[in-house]
Design a protein around this motif. Structure first.
Motif, PDB file in Angstrom:
ATOM      1  N   THR A  67       0.875  -1.241  -0.040  1.00 39.30           N
ATOM      2  CA  THR A  67      -0.019  -0.045   0.239  1.00 39.30           C
ATOM      3  C   THR A  67       0.955   1.493   0.036  1.00 39.30           C
ATOM      4  OG1 THR A  67      -1.943  -1.139   1.322  1.00 39.30           O
ATOM      5  CG2 THR A  67      -1.792   1.247   1.264  1.00 39.30           C
ATOM      6  N   GLY A  68       1.884   1.303   0.922  1.00 40.82           N
ATOM      7  CA  GLY A  68       2.708   2.361   0.830  1.00 40.82           C
ATOM      8  C   GLY A  68       3.551   2.699  -0.380  1.00 40.82           C
ATOM      9  N   PHE A  69       3.877   1.666  -0.925  1.00 38.76           N
ATOM     10  CA  PHE A  69       4.881   1.812  -2.237  1.00 38.76           C
ATOM     11  C   PHE A  69       3.771   2.168  -3.313  1.00 38.76           C
ATOM     12  CE2 PHE A  69       5.957  -0.158  -6.383  1.00 38.76           C
ATOM     13  CZ  PHE A  69       7.178   0.413  -6.633  1.00 38.76           C
ATOM     14  N   LEU A  70       2.568   1.656  -3.786  1.00 41.04           N
ATOM     15  CA  LEU A  70       1.682   1.896  -4.740  1.00 41.04           C
ATOM     16  C   LEU A  70       1.198   3.219  -4.440  1.00 41.04           C
ATOM     17  CD1 LEU A  70      -0.244  -1.632  -4.834  1.00 41.04           C
ATOM     18  CD2 LEU A  70       1.365  -0.546  -6.575  1.00 41.04           C
ATOM     19  N   THR A  71       0.779   3.728  -3.374  1.00 40.72           N
ATOM     20  CA  THR A  71       0.257   4.943  -2.941  1.00 40.72           C
ATOM     21  C   THR A  71       1.259   6.240  -3.411  1.00 40.72           C
ATOM     22  OG1 THR A  71      -0.876   4.263  -0.992  1.00 40.72           O
ATOM     23  CG2 THR A  71      -0.430   6.842  -1.145  1.00 40.72           C
ATOM     24  N   GLN A  72       2.601   5.764  -3.156  1.00 38.67           N
ATOM     25  CA  GLN A  72       3.669   6.604  -3.777  1.00 38.67           C
ATOM     26  C   GLN A  72       3.751   6.861  -5.040  1.00 38.67           C
ATOM     27  OE1 GLN A  72       7.234   5.133  -1.861  1.00 38.67           O
ATOM     28  NE2 GLN A  72       6.939   6.593   0.049  1.00 38.67           N
ATOM     29  N   HIS A  73       3.134   5.841  -5.850  1.00 40.86           N
ATOM     30  CA  HIS A  73       3.265   5.784  -7.276  1.00 40.86           C
ATOM     31  C   HIS A  73       1.741   6.226  -7.994  1.00 40.86           C
ATOM     32  CE1 HIS A  73       6.990   3.947  -6.552  1.00 40.86           C
ATOM     33  NE2 HIS A  73       7.168   4.160  -7.840  1.00 40.86           N
ATOM     34  N   GLY A  74       0.965   6.890  -6.990  1.00 33.94           N
ATOM     35  CA  GLY A  74      -0.156   7.357  -7.508  1.00 33.94           C
ATOM     36  C   GLY A  74      -1.430   6.227  -7.758  1.00 33.94           C
ATOM     37  N   VAL A  75      -1.295   5.034  -7.114  1.00 36.43           N
ATOM     38  CA  VAL A  75      -2.467   3.940  -7.240  1.00 36.43           C
ATOM     39  C   VAL A  75      -3.461   4.515  -6.061  1.00 36.43           C
ATOM     40  CG1 VAL A  75      -2.874   1.627  -6.955  1.00 36.43           C
ATOM     41  CG2 VAL A  75      -0.702   2.490  -8.139  1.00 36.43           C
ATOM     42  N   ASN A  76      -4.849   4.335  -6.460  1.00 36.09           N
ATOM     43  CA  ASN A  76      -5.789   4.338  -5.410  1.00 36.09           C
ATOM     44  C   ASN A  76      -6.031   3.081  -4.772  1.00 36.09           C
ATOM     45  OD1 ASN A  76      -8.052   5.137  -3.774  1.00 36.09           O
ATOM     46  ND2 ASN A  76      -9.341   5.065  -5.840  1.00 36.09           N
ATOM     47  N   CYS A  77      -5.362   2.908  -3.406  1.00 32.58           N
ATOM     48  CA  CYS A  77      -5.600   1.856  -2.743  1.00 32.58           C
ATOM     49  C   CYS A  77      -5.644   2.052  -1.109  1.00 32.58           C
ATOM     50  CB  CYS A  77      -4.259   0.914  -3.022  1.00 32.58           C
ATOM     51  SG  CYS A  77      -2.650   1.577  -2.646  1.00 32.58           S
ATOM     52  N   GLU A  78      -5.781   0.848  -0.607  1.00 29.45           N
ATOM     53  CA  GLU A  78      -5.667   0.850   0.869  1.00 29.45           C
ATOM     54  C   GLU A  78      -5.579  -0.672   1.240  1.00 29.45           C
ATOM     55  OE1 GLU A  78     -10.108   0.663   2.822  1.00 29.45           O
ATOM     56  OE2 GLU A  78     -10.345   1.295   0.842  1.00 29.45           O
ATOM     57  N   ASN A  79      -4.908  -0.473   2.579  1.00 30.86           N
ATOM     58  CA  ASN A  79      -4.656  -1.741   3.110  1.00 30.86           C
ATOM     59  C   ASN A  79      -5.800  -2.509   3.734  1.00 30.86           C
ATOM     60  OD1 ASN A  79      -3.336  -3.807   4.557  1.00 30.86           O
ATOM     61  ND2 ASN A  79      -1.909  -2.588   6.021  1.00 30.86           N
ATOM     62  N   GLY A  80      -6.042  -3.617   3.565  1.00 33.10           N
ATOM     63  CA  GLY A  80      -7.173  -4.464   4.112  1.00 33.10           C
ATOM     64  C   GLY A  80      -6.877  -5.391   5.162  1.00 33.10           C
ATOM     65  N   GLY A  81      -5.585  -5.386   5.481  1.00 32.61           N
ATOM     66  CA  GLY A  81      -5.028  -6.170   6.374  1.00 32.61           C
ATOM     67  C   GLY A  81      -5.098  -7.677   6.003  1.00 32.61           C
ATOM     68  N   SER A  82      -5.299  -8.548   6.933  1.00 36.51           N
ATOM     69  CA  SER A  82      -5.621 -10.001   6.506  1.00 36.51           C
ATOM     70  C   SER A  82      -6.651 -10.391   5.671  1.00 36.51           C
ATOM     71  CB  SER A  82      -5.739 -10.748   8.078  1.00 36.51           C
ATOM     72  OG  SER A  82      -6.374 -12.095   7.761  1.00 36.51           O
ATOM     73  N   TRP A  83      -6.147 -11.374   4.957  1.00 35.95           N
ATOM     74  CA  TRP A  83      -7.255 -11.925   3.935  1.00 35.95           C
ATOM     75  C   TRP A  83      -8.591 -12.359   4.581  1.00 35.95           C
ATOM     76  CZ3 TRP A  83      -9.398 -16.732   2.851  1.00 35.95           C
ATOM     77  CH2 TRP A  83      -8.646 -17.854   3.695  1.00 35.95           C
ATOM     78  N   LEU A  84      -8.374 -12.958   5.784  1.00 35.23           N
ATOM     79  CA  LEU A  84      -9.560 -13.394   6.471  1.00 35.23           C
ATOM     80  C   LEU A  84     -10.444 -12.409   6.902  1.00 35.23           C
ATOM     81  CD1 LEU A  84      -7.662 -16.000   8.756  1.00 35.23           C
ATOM     82  CD2 LEU A  84      -9.334 -16.440   7.032  1.00 35.23           C
ATOM     83  N   GLN A  85      -9.701 -11.091   7.267  1.00 32.09           N
ATOM     84  CA  GLN A  85     -10.587 -10.011   7.743  1.00 32.09           C
ATOM     85  C   GLN A  85     -11.423  -9.462   6.473  1.00 32.09           C
ATOM     86  OE1 GLN A  85      -7.145  -7.631   9.375  1.00 32.09           O
ATOM     87  NE2 GLN A  85      -8.813  -6.840  10.618  1.00 32.09           N
ATOM     88  N   VAL A  86     -10.560  -9.318   5.220  1.00 36.65           N
ATOM     89  CA  VAL A  86     -11.517  -8.638   4.085  1.00 36.65           C
ATOM     90  C   VAL A  86     -12.639  -9.841   3.818  1.00 36.65           C
ATOM     91  CG1 VAL A  86     -11.026  -8.181   1.644  1.00 36.65           C
ATOM     92  CG2 VAL A  86      -9.367  -7.686   3.315  1.00 36.65           C
ATOM     93  N   ASN A  87     -12.238 -11.007   3.947  1.00 39.27           N
ATOM     94  CA  ASN A  87     -13.202 -12.226   3.543  1.00 39.27           C
ATOM     95  C   ASN A  87     -14.525 -11.970   4.276  1.00 39.27           C
ATOM     96  OD1 ASN A  87     -13.727 -14.552   1.671  1.00 39.27           O
ATOM     97  ND2 ASN A  87     -13.600 -15.536   3.581  1.00 39.27           N
ATOM     98  N   SER A  88     -14.263 -11.900   5.719  1.00 43.82           N
ATOM     99  CA  SER A  88     -15.187 -11.645   6.780  1.00 43.82           C
ATOM    100  C   SER A  88     -16.081 -10.375   6.188  1.00 43.82           C
ATOM    101  CB  SER A  88     -14.753 -11.442   8.017  1.00 43.82           C
ATOM    102  OG  SER A  88     -15.679 -11.423   8.987  1.00 43.82           O
ATOM    103  N   GLU A  89     -15.493  -9.446   6.170  1.00 44.20           N
ATOM    104  CA  GLU A  89     -16.153  -7.997   5.594  1.00 44.20           C
ATOM    105  C   GLU A  89     -16.922  -8.173   4.282  1.00 44.20           C
ATOM    106  OE1 GLU A  89     -15.161  -3.283   4.914  1.00 44.20           O
ATOM    107  OE2 GLU A  89     -13.623  -4.628   5.962  1.00 44.20           O
ATOM    108  N   ILE A  90     -16.585  -9.050   3.421  1.00 49.72           N
ATOM    109  CA  ILE A  90     -17.253  -9.354   2.215  1.00 49.72           C
ATOM    110  C   ILE A  90     -18.549  -9.977   2.516  1.00 49.72           C
ATOM    111  CG2 ILE A  90     -17.079 -10.196   0.074  1.00 49.72           C
ATOM    112  CD1 ILE A  90     -14.284  -8.960  -0.475  1.00 49.72           C
ATOM    113  N   ASN A  91     -18.458 -10.936   3.430  1.00 49.01           N
ATOM    114  CA  ASN A  91     -19.303 -12.084   3.529  1.00 49.01           C
ATOM    115  C   ASN A  91     -20.230 -11.634   4.658  1.00 49.01           C
ATOM    116  OD1 ASN A  91     -18.714 -13.746   1.225  1.00 49.01           O
ATOM    117  ND2 ASN A  91     -16.853 -14.110   2.288  1.00 49.01           N
ATOM    118  N   SER A  92     -20.213 -10.582   5.130  1.00 53.48           N
ATOM    119  CA  SER A  92     -21.042 -10.129   6.405  1.00 53.48           C
ATOM    120  C   SER A  92     -22.156  -9.650   6.149  1.00 53.48           C
ATOM    121  CB  SER A  92     -20.244  -9.227   7.305  1.00 53.48           C
ATOM    122  OG  SER A  92     -19.994  -8.177   6.758  1.00 53.48           O
TER     123      SER A  92
END
Length: 92
Positions: A67-92
């Motif tokens: 996220t830090g690297f891509l943000t410095q290169h102009g990419v619209n991104c964010e750190n979602g953390g653990s894939w399990l957290q992201v998976n849980s958020e999508i499926n809640s």
């Protein structure tokens, strides 16, 4: 369906898992793509084509680096953390 799930389904958000291919094969967010952390610098242009990126990994450390690297290169991104957290958020 929550907001993140709607955005992913609509194609407004792309989930990118920066773990190794072996880790990714062991389990991942459905619909996510695997771009290992060591490949991120060579694939910046690919990231720039995505509207918004949520990065994930095993615990959030590698996705934070990406996220830090891509943000410095102009990419619209964010750190979602653990894939399990992201998976849980999508499926809640």
């Amino acid at each position: 369906m929550n907001n993140l799930a709607i955005q992913v389904k609509a194609g407004d958000v792309k989930i990118v898992d920066v773990r190794t291919p072996a880790e990714f094969m062991g389990g991942h967010v459905v619909g996510s793509i695997n771009i290992p952390l060591n490949e991120v610098p060579q694939r910046v242009d690919e990231f720039k084509e995505m509207k918004h990126v949520i990065l994930c990994c095993a615990s959030g450390g590698r996705s934070m680096q990406a996220t830090g690297f891509l943000t410095q290169h102009g990419v619209n991104c964010e750190n979602g953390g653990s894939w399990l957290q992201v998976n849980s958020e999508i499926n809640s």
